[in-house]
Write an enzyme that holds these catalytic residues in place. Structure first.
Site, short mmCIF file in Angstrom:
data_model
loop_
_atom_site.label_atom_id
_atom_site.label_comp_id
_atom_site.label_asym_id
_atom_site.label_seq_id
_atom_site.Cartn_x
_atom_site.Cartn_y
_atom_site.Cartn_z
N ASP A 63 -4.86 -82.60 -106.63
CA ASP A 63 -4.31 -81.91 -105.73
C ASP A 63 -2.92 -81.59 -106.56
OD1 ASP A 63 -3.39 -79.99 -103.61
OD2 ASP A 63 -3.81 -81.54 -102.24
C1 BGC Z 1 -3.03 -78.43 -100.89
C2 BGC Z 1 -4.46 -78.14 -101.53
C3 BGC Z 1 -4.56 -76.93 -102.18
C4 BGC Z 1 -3.31 -76.80 -103.19
C5 BGC Z 1 -3.27 -75.47 -104.10
C6 BGC Z 1 -1.91 -78.22 -102.16
O1 BGC Z 1 -0.88 -78.52 -101.48
O2 BGC Z 1 -3.15 -79.82 -100.48
O3 BGC Z 1 -5.49 -78.17 -100.23
O4 BGC Z 1 -5.59 -76.37 -102.40
O5 BGC Z 1 -2.05 -77.07 -102.56
O6 BGC Z 1 -2.56 -74.58 -103.29
#
Ligand code: BGC
Length: 758
Positions: free
Chosen positions: A290
């Site tokens: 993530d």
């Molecule tokens: C979130 C994810 C997301 C990623 C990309 C993160 O802050 O937890 O769910 O896919 O950002 O935008």
């Protein structure tokens, strides 16, 4: 001829040819060669720098010249394997052209984005989609999202989010399928199949990403990013199954989550990322971190610095790093120092290349889906159907609903969500354009405006608005109408990532608005549009009917208009338990029993006599101020039909592993309206090597019935589905006595018993 022979070589044999023939070098360009051979052919020609570049994912921060110039140069030198948030179709093709035509080996980028509940055509938030209990519809929605997203070059979405969530304070409960293991697993499969389509190499197929791996939904106290404490048995019985189902459905990628579980940050957790995911489930795709979660292991106090974080994340099993750049900055050094092995690097690069080959990116790197596909009429109609099926009728005294457009002359439409084109789209909407939104005001005027005169007086400007001055105008208008429709709830910004709440009552002046409207004495229909369960007991009491619409998306207004005026009956069911008060959280139906279960006749706070003796109230498990039960149980939802269950039966009394339990009940619509019911099957395993939940969902079926019509709902439940991780941490079915229920929600009572024998 030569190519055909080469295609059938084993990987080992092919590797032996490295450097010997140009033909081998070119295998990776040959679409008729096997994916494994293509991967090995390409990998064998890559420099260390090119390999490390494939592990690096960056987010484009804009579409200006500076951003384009920077990312173009990074792609040109092979420093980037994937980009997210490329601003538009033109930029997508132009930067892809650099990767494919200007780099030495021409490895395409995999372009990605958070396409969470639709791309342009926005469907209900995932929690609302789960409320449909309609996997075919959810799959169709994911397919539409993939088609629209691929028209802008996106071939990878960070969805489905399949975190089990039992805490509505956590704003991200909006993004998943709620509290139940089976429902979340079925929704995970549906979404993976929808995004990835029947043929991965089709230009409209996009890779799915099962996230957040794993346990993120158990964030302590519902505060986002917080620590979790999930023991291995609970991890295996509750949090892992939706991810395993996604793997079985062929999900190409996984995302490691932000939380530390029992002290181990997910992006550094080898047990789940490698031992379980690859070792036990045989996953062949790749894991992405993530956002910056590899680097954040320094904040967690798990890694000393970014170099340590890179080694820890990579060795745990994170193949591609999103955004924190610890790999690109440190991997060469780590390889030289022997802290990361070359063979591990090759495996991770191969995992990423494999997915790129499977998606057909080497053959079709550029956009071929037509731009005009966005907001296609069939997409809008599917979104409307999803919004219809996702709405849950929680109260309907004396058939307040449906309103009859033939009898009602004037209606007051009020509340801050009645005409809120941005907010009804919900969280995680980067691309849906609010000018396409059909609000409740639009929907009612368009569909029923010729028969019913609509007075619109919002009362409050937005959900948090606590300036109550305009409530009086709404109340005054209410005196002159035949019915009131009040649309309240949450703005989109109040749920989703980093948007946790400690209080789940209606925000701003909304509670006062409903209270004032209720006093007018006209039929009051309250619609709640929100990203999570709210503590709405007071509004339930004050309203004659209450319809819960998890942020319903682009077509929500038309869907709600048709429900309110009875063109269709509500059929949604709660995918998550609704608490009476925040203090009950976490509250979920599939809990274990205590040694002192509530009896249902407990004395509540107001009835406790003065000077009562310490044990005079009995000693059972409940809250003195809230009782034992929730406001509404999991699976609950009313309908304009009136459904009755009878004649439950199983085909046998006793089963063995390998058998299929055939269970059935008669479902009758005793009401006056045609309607669809979601019949649910629950089981209880009475005695286990470890304590077992009091009820567990194991099946559901949507059944349409005309008034007076009956049908037999039949479920086939393989005995294997009763297996769980018991005292020895092995998954198996334990023999013994079971109860099986079929009914309309998790509080259903109609049951039958059966046994499992060895
Ligand atoms: C979130 C994810 C997301 C990623 C990309 C993160 O802050 O937890 O769910 O896919 O950002 O935008």
């Amino acid at each position: 001829m030569k190519k055909i022979l080469i295609k059938h070589f084993t990987i080992a044999a092919s590797v032996a040819l490295v450097g010997c023939t140009g033909a081998y070098n070119d295998i990776y360009k040959d679409s008729s060669a096997s994916v494994d051979n293509r991967v090995q052919s390409l990998l064998s020609q890559m420099t260390l720098e090119e390999k490390i570049g494939q592990l690096n994912q960056r987010s484009m921060w804009g579409s200006d010249d500076e951003a384009m110039a920077y990312f173009t140069s990074e792609v040109a030198v092979g420093n980037i394997g994937s980009l997210l948030n490329v601003p538009d179709a033109e930029s997508a093709d132009s930067i892809q052209r650099v990767a494919v035509e200007k780099t030495r080996l021409g490895i395409p980028l995999i372009l990605s984005r958070d396409v969470i509940h639709g791309y342009k055509t926005i469907f209900p938030i995932p929690l609302g989609q789960a409320a449909t209990f309609d996997t075919a519809l959810v799959k169709a929605g994911a397919r539409i999202a993939a088609i629209e997203a691929s028209s802008d070059g996106i071939r990878w979405t960070f969805s489905p989010m399949i975190d089990i969530a039992r805490d509505p304070r956590w704003g991200r409960i909006a993004e998943g399928s709620g509290e139940d293991v089976f429902l979340a697993s079925m929704m995970a499969r549906a979404q993976v199949e929808g995004y990835q389509g029947d043929d991965l190499s089709s230009p409209t197929s996009i890779a799915a990403c099962a996230k957040h791996f794993v346990g993120y939904g158990a964030s302590e106290s519902g505060r986002d990013y917080n620590s979790t404490y999930i023991p291995e048995r609970q991890l295996r019985n509750v949090y892992l199954p939706p991810f395993e189902e996604a793997c079985k459905a062929g999900c190409l990628t996984y995302m490691s989550s932000f939380n530390d579980n029992d002290g181990i940050p997910a992006s550094g957790n080898k047990f789940v990322l490698t031992d379980v995911l690859r070792g036990e489930w045989g996953f062949k795709g790749f894991v992405v971190s993530d956002w910056a979660s590899v680097g954040e292991m320094v904040n967690h106090g798990f890694c000393a610095d970014m170099c340590d974080a890179a080694a820890t994340g990579f060795n745990a099993g994170v193949d591609m790093e999103m955004e924190s750049q610890t790999y690109i900055n440190n991997m060469k050094q780590l390889i030289n120092d022997g802290k990361v092995s070359m063979s591990q690097l090759d495996k991770s690069v191969a995992n990423i290349l494999r997915v790129k080959f499977m998606l057909g990116l080497f053959e079709n790197p550029y956009i071929s889906t037509p731009q005009e596909i966005k907001y296609a009429e069939e997409h809008l109609q599917a979104a409307k159907q999803a919004a219809i099926e996702s709405a849950v009728l929680l109260k309907n005294d004396n058939y307040t609903l449906p309103l009859s457009a033939d009898k009602i002359r004037r209606v007051l439409l009020t509340g801050p969500l009645a005409d809120a084109p941005h907010d009804q789209l919900g969280t995680w909407v980067f691309d849906g354009d609010k000018t396409h939104t059909v609000t409740v005001l639009d929907g009612i005027c368009k569909l029923y405006g010729d028969k019913v005169s609509v007075v619109y007086e919002p009362g409050l400007a937005f959900s948090r608005d606590d300036n109550k001055a305009s409530i009086a105008k709404a109340v005054a208008a209410a005196h002159g109408v035949d019915a009131i429709i009040a649309v309240v709830g949450e703005e989109a910004i109040l749920s989703g990532e980093a948007h946790s709440l400690a209080d789940l009552n209606l925000v701003g002046g909304q509670s006062s608005l409903i209270e004032a409207l209720a006093k007018v004495g006209k039929p009051l229909v309250t619609v709640v549009m929100a990203g999570r369960p709210l503590t709405i007991g007071k509004q339930v009491d004050e309203s004659n009917a209450l319809l819960y619409s998890f942020h319903p998306g682009t077509m929500g207004g038309e869907a709600l208009a048709e429900l309110i005026f009875g063109k269709v009956s509500p059929s949604g069911k709660l995918p998550v338990t609704f608490p009476k008060a925040v203090g009950q959280i976490p509250i979920y139906y599939n809990k274990n029993n205590t040694g002192r279960p509530a009896l249902g006749n407990e004395t509540l706070l107001k009835d406790i006599p003065l000077d009562a003796g310490q044990t005079s109230l009995g000693c059972t498990s409940f809250w003195m101020d809230a009782g034992f039960g929730p406001l509404f149980p999991f699976g609950y939802g009313l309908s304009y039909g009136d459904f009755k269950y009878s004649d439950i039966a199983t085909d046998k009394d006793t089963y063995k592993v390998g058998d299929v339990i055939v269970a059935s009940a008669t479902l009758t619509n005793e009401g006056k309206y045609p309607a669809t019911e979601v019949a649910q099957l629950y089981i209880r395993d009475h005695v286990g090597s470890v304590t077992r939940p009091v009820k567990e969902l194991k099946g559901f079926k949507r059944q349409y019935l005309e008034p007076g019509e009956s049908a037999q709902v039949v479920f086939e439940l393989p005995v294997e589905q009763l297996a769980f991780y018991g005292i020895d941490m092995k998954k198996k079915v334990e023999p013994g006595d079971f109860t099986l229920w079929i009914g309309g929600n998790s509080d259903c009572q109609l049951s039958v018993s059966f046994k499992i024998e060895n």
